[in-house]
Design a protein around this motif. Structure first.
Motif, PDB file in Angstrom:
ATOM      1  N   GLN A   1       7.392 -41.202  46.549  1.00  0.00           N
ATOM      2  CA  GLN A   1       6.100 -41.752  46.138  1.00  0.00           C
ATOM      3  C   GLN A   1       6.350 -42.848  45.127  1.00  0.00           C
ATOM      4  OE1 GLN A   1       3.739 -41.853  43.489  1.00  0.00           O
ATOM      5  NE2 GLN A   1       2.032 -42.404  44.808  1.00  0.00           N
ATOM      6  N   VAL A   2       5.647 -43.965  45.291  1.00  0.00           N
ATOM      7  CA  VAL A   2       5.957 -45.172  44.533  1.00  0.00           C
ATOM      8  C   VAL A   2       5.489 -45.100  43.075  1.00  0.00           C
ATOM      9  CG1 VAL A   2       3.834 -46.438  45.054  1.00  0.00           C
ATOM     10  CG2 VAL A   2       6.008 -47.693  44.796  1.00  0.00           C
ATOM     11  N   GLY A   3       4.683 -44.098  42.731  1.00  0.00           N
ATOM     12  CA  GLY A   3       4.158 -44.015  41.375  1.00  0.00           C
ATOM     13  C   GLY A   3       5.234 -43.926  40.308  1.00  0.00           C
ATOM     14  N   GLN A   4       6.407 -43.378  40.660  1.00  0.00           N
ATOM     15  CA  GLN A   4       7.537 -43.349  39.735  1.00  0.00           C
ATOM     16  C   GLN A   4       8.750 -43.978  40.415  1.00  0.00           C
ATOM     17  OE1 GLN A   4       8.189 -39.754  37.261  1.00  0.00           O
ATOM     18  NE2 GLN A   4       6.617 -38.805  38.529  1.00  0.00           N
ATOM     19  N   VAL A   5       9.598 -44.600  39.627  1.00  0.00           N
ATOM     20  CA  VAL A   5      10.865 -45.119  40.151  1.00  0.00           C
ATOM     21  C   VAL A   5      11.708 -43.943  40.622  1.00  0.00           C
ATOM     22  CG1 VAL A   5      12.980 -46.389  39.576  1.00  0.00           C
ATOM     23  CG2 VAL A   5      10.776 -47.131  38.631  1.00  0.00           C
ATOM     24  N   ALA A   6      12.367 -44.105  41.765  1.00  0.00           N
ATOM     25  CA  ALA A   6      13.191 -43.030  42.318  1.00  0.00           C
ATOM     26  C   ALA A   6      14.184 -42.518  41.272  1.00  0.00           C
ATOM     27  CB  ALA A   6      13.936 -43.531  43.547  1.00  0.00           C
ATOM     28  N   PRO A   7      14.408 -41.202  41.220  1.00  0.00           N
ATOM     29  CA  PRO A   7      15.250 -40.623  40.157  1.00  0.00           C
ATOM     30  C   PRO A   7      16.629 -41.253  40.034  1.00  0.00           C
ATOM     31  CG  PRO A   7      14.105 -38.879  41.324  1.00  0.00           C
ATOM     32  CD  PRO A   7      13.807 -40.159  42.070  1.00  0.00           C
ATOM     33  N   VAL A   8      17.232 -41.639  41.162  1.00  0.00           N
ATOM     34  CA  VAL A   8      18.586 -42.186  41.100  1.00  0.00           C
ATOM     35  C   VAL A   8      18.635 -43.509  40.343  1.00  0.00           C
ATOM     36  CG1 VAL A   8      18.425 -43.463  43.287  1.00  0.00           C
ATOM     37  CG2 VAL A   8      20.656 -42.602  42.512  1.00  0.00           C
ATOM     38  N   MET A   9      17.513 -44.225  40.263  1.00  0.00           N
ATOM     39  CA  MET A   9      17.469 -45.521  39.586  1.00  0.00           C
ATOM     40  C   MET A   9      16.675 -45.487  38.278  1.00  0.00           C
ATOM     41  SD  MET A   9      19.244 -47.261  41.715  1.00  0.00           S
ATOM     42  CE  MET A   9      19.003 -49.030  41.649  1.00  0.00           C
TER      43      MET A   9
ATOM     44  N   MET B   1      13.874 -46.284  50.094  1.00  0.00           N
ATOM     45  CA  MET B   1      15.300 -46.476  50.364  1.00  0.00           C
ATOM     46  C   MET B   1      16.156 -45.805  49.296  1.00  0.00           C
ATOM     47  SD  MET B   1      15.793 -48.276  53.156  1.00  0.00           S
ATOM     48  CE  MET B   1      17.384 -49.041  52.910  1.00  0.00           C
ATOM     49  N   TRP B   2      15.749 -45.929  48.065  1.00  0.00           N
ATOM     50  CA  TRP B   2      16.501 -45.292  46.985  1.00  0.00           C
ATOM     51  C   TRP B   2      16.435 -43.766  47.111  1.00  0.00           C
ATOM     52  CZ3 TRP B   2      14.158 -48.731  42.521  1.00  0.00           C
ATOM     53  CH2 TRP B   2      14.760 -49.991  42.565  1.00  0.00           C
ATOM     54  N   ASP B   3      15.251 -43.244  47.434  1.00  0.00           N
ATOM     55  CA  ASP B   3      15.124 -41.796  47.621  1.00  0.00           C
ATOM     56  C   ASP B   3      15.926 -41.315  48.826  1.00  0.00           C
ATOM     57  OD1 ASP B   3      13.476 -40.848  45.505  1.00  0.00           O
ATOM     58  OD2 ASP B   3      11.710 -41.712  46.460  1.00  0.00           O
ATOM     59  N   ALA B   4      16.011 -42.142  49.860  1.00  0.00           N
ATOM     60  CA  ALA B   4      16.699 -41.755  51.095  1.00  0.00           C
ATOM     61  C   ALA B   4      18.213 -41.850  50.984  1.00  0.00           C
ATOM     62  CB  ALA B   4      16.219 -42.621  52.253  1.00  0.00           C
ATOM     63  N   ALA B   5      18.709 -42.657  50.048  1.00  0.00           N
ATOM     64  CA  ALA B   5      20.161 -42.808  49.833  1.00  0.00           C
ATOM     65  C   ALA B   5      20.881 -43.120  51.150  1.00  0.00           C
ATOM     66  CB  ALA B   5      20.735 -41.553  49.182  1.00  0.00           C
TER      67      ALA B   5
ATOM     68  N   ARG C   1       8.548 -52.840  36.374  1.00  0.00           N
ATOM     69  CA  ARG C   1       8.528 -54.301  36.478  1.00  0.00           C
ATOM     70  C   ARG C   1       9.774 -54.805  37.202  1.00  0.00           C
ATOM     71  NH1 ARG C   1       5.501 -58.249  34.716  1.00  0.00           N
ATOM     72  NH2 ARG C   1       6.385 -60.332  34.924  1.00  0.00           N
ATOM     73  N   ARG C   2      10.919 -54.284  36.840  1.00  0.00           N
ATOM     74  CA  ARG C   2      12.154 -54.729  37.496  1.00  0.00           C
ATOM     75  C   ARG C   2      12.116 -54.427  38.994  1.00  0.00           C
ATOM     76  NH1 ARG C   2      18.346 -52.550  36.287  1.00  0.00           N
ATOM     77  NH2 ARG C   2      19.401 -54.047  37.670  1.00  0.00           N
ATOM     78  N   ARG C   3      11.553 -53.267  39.355  1.00  0.00           N
ATOM     79  CA  ARG C   3      11.462 -52.910  40.769  1.00  0.00           C
ATOM     80  C   ARG C   3      10.536 -53.863  41.521  1.00  0.00           C
ATOM     81  NH1 ARG C   3       8.991 -47.127  42.223  1.00  0.00           N
ATOM     82  NH2 ARG C   3       7.174 -48.244  41.430  1.00  0.00           N
ATOM     83  N   MET C   4       9.383 -54.214  40.931  1.00  0.00           N
ATOM     84  CA  MET C   4       8.473 -55.140  41.597  1.00  0.00           C
ATOM     85  C   MET C   4       9.087 -56.526  41.715  1.00  0.00           C
ATOM     86  SD  MET C   4       5.668 -55.758  43.167  1.00  0.00           S
ATOM     87  CE  MET C   4       4.425 -54.513  42.839  1.00  0.00           C
ATOM     88  N   GLU C   5       9.781 -56.976  40.687  1.00  0.00           N
ATOM     89  CA  GLU C   5      10.457 -58.279  40.769  1.00  0.00           C
ATOM     90  C   GLU C   5      11.474 -58.285  41.905  1.00  0.00           C
ATOM     91  OE1 GLU C   5      10.136 -59.576  36.035  1.00  0.00           O
ATOM     92  OE2 GLU C   5      11.939 -58.586  36.797  1.00  0.00           O
ATOM     93  N   ALA C   6      12.179 -57.173  42.069  1.00  0.00           N
ATOM     94  CA  ALA C   6      13.134 -57.064  43.175  1.00  0.00           C
ATOM     95  C   ALA C   6      12.409 -57.105  44.513  1.00  0.00           C
ATOM     96  CB  ALA C   6      13.946 -55.780  43.048  1.00  0.00           C
ATOM     97  N   ALA C   7      11.249 -56.440  44.602  1.00  0.00           N
ATOM     98  CA  ALA C   7      10.482 -56.434  45.845  1.00  0.00           C
ATOM     99  C   ALA C   7      10.040 -57.841  46.224  1.00  0.00           C
ATOM    100  CB  ALA C   7       9.272 -55.509  45.709  1.00  0.00           C
ATOM    101  N   VAL C   8       9.565 -58.615  45.252  1.00  0.00           N
ATOM    102  CA  VAL C   8       9.162 -59.995  45.529  1.00  0.00           C
ATOM    103  C   VAL C   8      10.344 -60.801  46.042  1.00  0.00           C
ATOM    104  CG1 VAL C   8       8.320 -62.138  44.485  1.00  0.00           C
ATOM    105  CG2 VAL C   8       7.254 -59.954  43.878  1.00  0.00           C
ATOM    106  N   SER C   9      11.517 -60.595  45.467  1.00  0.00           N
ATOM    107  CA  SER C   9      12.708 -61.356  45.880  1.00  0.00           C
ATOM    108  C   SER C   9      13.145 -61.012  47.303  1.00  0.00           C
ATOM    109  CB  SER C   9      13.864 -61.102  44.904  1.00  0.00           C
ATOM    110  OG  SER C   9      14.404 -59.796  45.077  1.00  0.00           O
ATOM    111  N   LEU C  10      12.728 -59.851  47.803  1.00  0.00           N
ATOM    112  CA  LEU C  10      13.106 -59.417  49.146  1.00  0.00           C
ATOM    113  C   LEU C  10      12.194 -59.976  50.233  1.00  0.00           C
ATOM    114  CD1 LEU C  10      13.923 -55.670  48.397  1.00  0.00           C
ATOM    115  CD2 LEU C  10      15.567 -57.429  49.095  1.00  0.00           C
ATOM    116  N   LEU C  11      11.221 -60.801  49.863  1.00  0.00           N
ATOM    117  CA  LEU C  11      10.248 -61.316  50.824  1.00  0.00           C
ATOM    118  C   LEU C  11      10.572 -62.725  51.319  1.00  0.00           C
ATOM    119  CD1 LEU C  11       6.955 -60.107  49.081  1.00  0.00           C
ATOM    120  CD2 LEU C  11       8.077 -59.088  51.071  1.00  0.00           C
ATOM    121  N   LYS C  12      11.773 -63.211  51.077  1.00  0.00           N
ATOM    122  CA  LYS C  12      12.104 -64.589  51.430  1.00  0.00           C
ATOM    123  C   LYS C  12      12.248 -64.807  52.925  1.00  0.00           C
ATOM    124  CE  LYS C  12      14.605 -65.070  47.050  1.00  0.00           C
ATOM    125  NZ  LYS C  12      15.949 -65.214  46.410  1.00  0.00           N
ATOM    126  N   ASP C  13      12.566 -63.760  53.664  1.00  0.00           N
ATOM    127  CA  ASP C  13      12.859 -63.877  55.093  1.00  0.00           C
ATOM    128  C   ASP C  13      11.571 -64.093  55.882  1.00  0.00           C
ATOM    129  OD1 ASP C  13      13.852 -63.684  57.660  1.00  0.00           O
ATOM    130  OD2 ASP C  13      14.976 -61.840  57.290  1.00  0.00           O
TER     131      ASP C  13
END
Length: 325
Positions: A260-268, A139-143, A275-287
């Motif tokens: 590719q997930v090996g690096q955080v998207a350049p814009v971010m 999503m970040w790469d796709a903007a 770690r911050r990205r994975m924590e965000a991913a876990v928080s997105l699983l509530k639904d």
């Protein structure tokens, strides 16, 4: 606490075994963990299962806690939900955590590799964290911008999660495209439209390709609007993509970019860590609607046989959880 662990190993093309190993003594700051559930990352692990990891990519495609080397034998996987057995620092006994660890019933790991799971999040759904992290990076790469027309070609687990996230941006219209008409059900659950490739809507603002097939990538090129962005999120292993650049690709001035997930998207990347990205991913699983991606779980003891149909494509499954006694 047993010192004998059991893990899944890919030992030859289309062969999976359970192997035993002795855990080292608990020392330092490592945490003793018992696994509740893990999940097959079907796209990547199917390539590992077949022995199709290209020689040039064998080092880059190693999982964080992989043992062995490609092609075989390898202990591979990166979607594990486990329980802390003894309190260690900020981690309390009984607390559940996600880690990028292979399919293994018990193991030791440093706390900095563990991500706490909210109390209300089921363990099987929490195994989607690695796939959600990938989708978030795409999503970040796709903007994706509000009011865009977005197509996702390939409604597997990652593609479906991209569709789910896109549909929650203001006035974005998402079409999930797949050769399997059964993916209509997932699209409906995620508030997306659905189309077979031959009926895919054209003039899309952004196209995300997740099918890992040349035909899917050519569909993405065909339906992209003028000067649109195509984000290639698939991994083909050693297979050629067969991309067709002889049609409208140049005249439409299309952009084709990789994600590719090996690096955080350049814009971010300047502000976000892995770690911050994975924590965000876990928080997105509530639904709870995300449970639509989960196949009925298989038992760890039966996994060497049950997973063959999943990884060979004979069984129509998206995210395949494994549960541990």
């Amino acid at each position: 606490m047993s010192q004998i662990a059991r893990a899944l190993w890919y030992t030859a093309p289309q062969i999976i075994e359970i192997r035993e190993e002795k855990l080292s003594k608990l020392s330092g700051n490592r945490v003793y963990l018992n696994t509740h559930a893990s999940a097959i990352s079907r796209g990547t692990e199917a390539i590992v299962f077949r022995g199709d990891v290209p020689v040039s990519e064998r080092e880059r495609m190693m999982a964080p806690f992989q043992e062995g080397t490609f092609p075989f034998p390898v202990k591979y996987g990166y979607a594990n939900v486990s329980e802390v057995i003894e309190t260690k620092g900020n981690l309390k006994a009984g607390q559940r955590v996600f880690s990028l660890f292979p399919h293994q019933n018990r193991f030791l790991l440093s706390p900095d590799a563990l991500y706490p799971i909210p109390a209300g999040l089921p363990s099987t759904r929490a195994t989607l964290a690695a796939n959600m992290e990938t989708a978030l990076n795409i999503m970040w790469d796709a903007a994706i911008l509000p009011c865009s027309d977005v197509a996702v070609v390939g409604a597997g687990t990652v593609g479906s999660l991209v569709g789910y996230l896109c549909a929650r941006i203001a006035d974005v219209h998402v079409t999930m495209i797949d050769v399997n008409p059964k993916r209509q059900d997932i699209a409906d659950e995620f508030s997306c439209a659905f189309a077979l490739p031959e009926f895919a809507p054209e003039n899309q603002d952004v196209v995300v390709h997740c099918s890992a097939s040349g035909s899917g990538l050519n569909t993405a090129i065909r339906i992209a609007g003028r000067e649109a962005r195509i984000v290639e999120a698939s991994w083909y292993g050693s297979h050629p993509s067969g991309v067709d650049l002889g049609g409208s690709f140049h005249s439409q001035r299309l952009s084709l970019t990789s994600s590719q997930v090996g690096q955080v998207a350049p814009v971010m990347r300047p502000r976000w860590t892995h770690r911050r990205r994975m924590e965000a991913a876990v928080s997105l699983l509530k639904d709870e609607v995300l449970d639509a991606l989960l196949a009925p779980p298989v038992k760890f003891e039966n996994a060497p046989e049950d997973l063959k149909d999943v990884l060979s494509g004979k069984k129509d499954a998206l995210c395949q959880p494994i549960v541990y006694s």
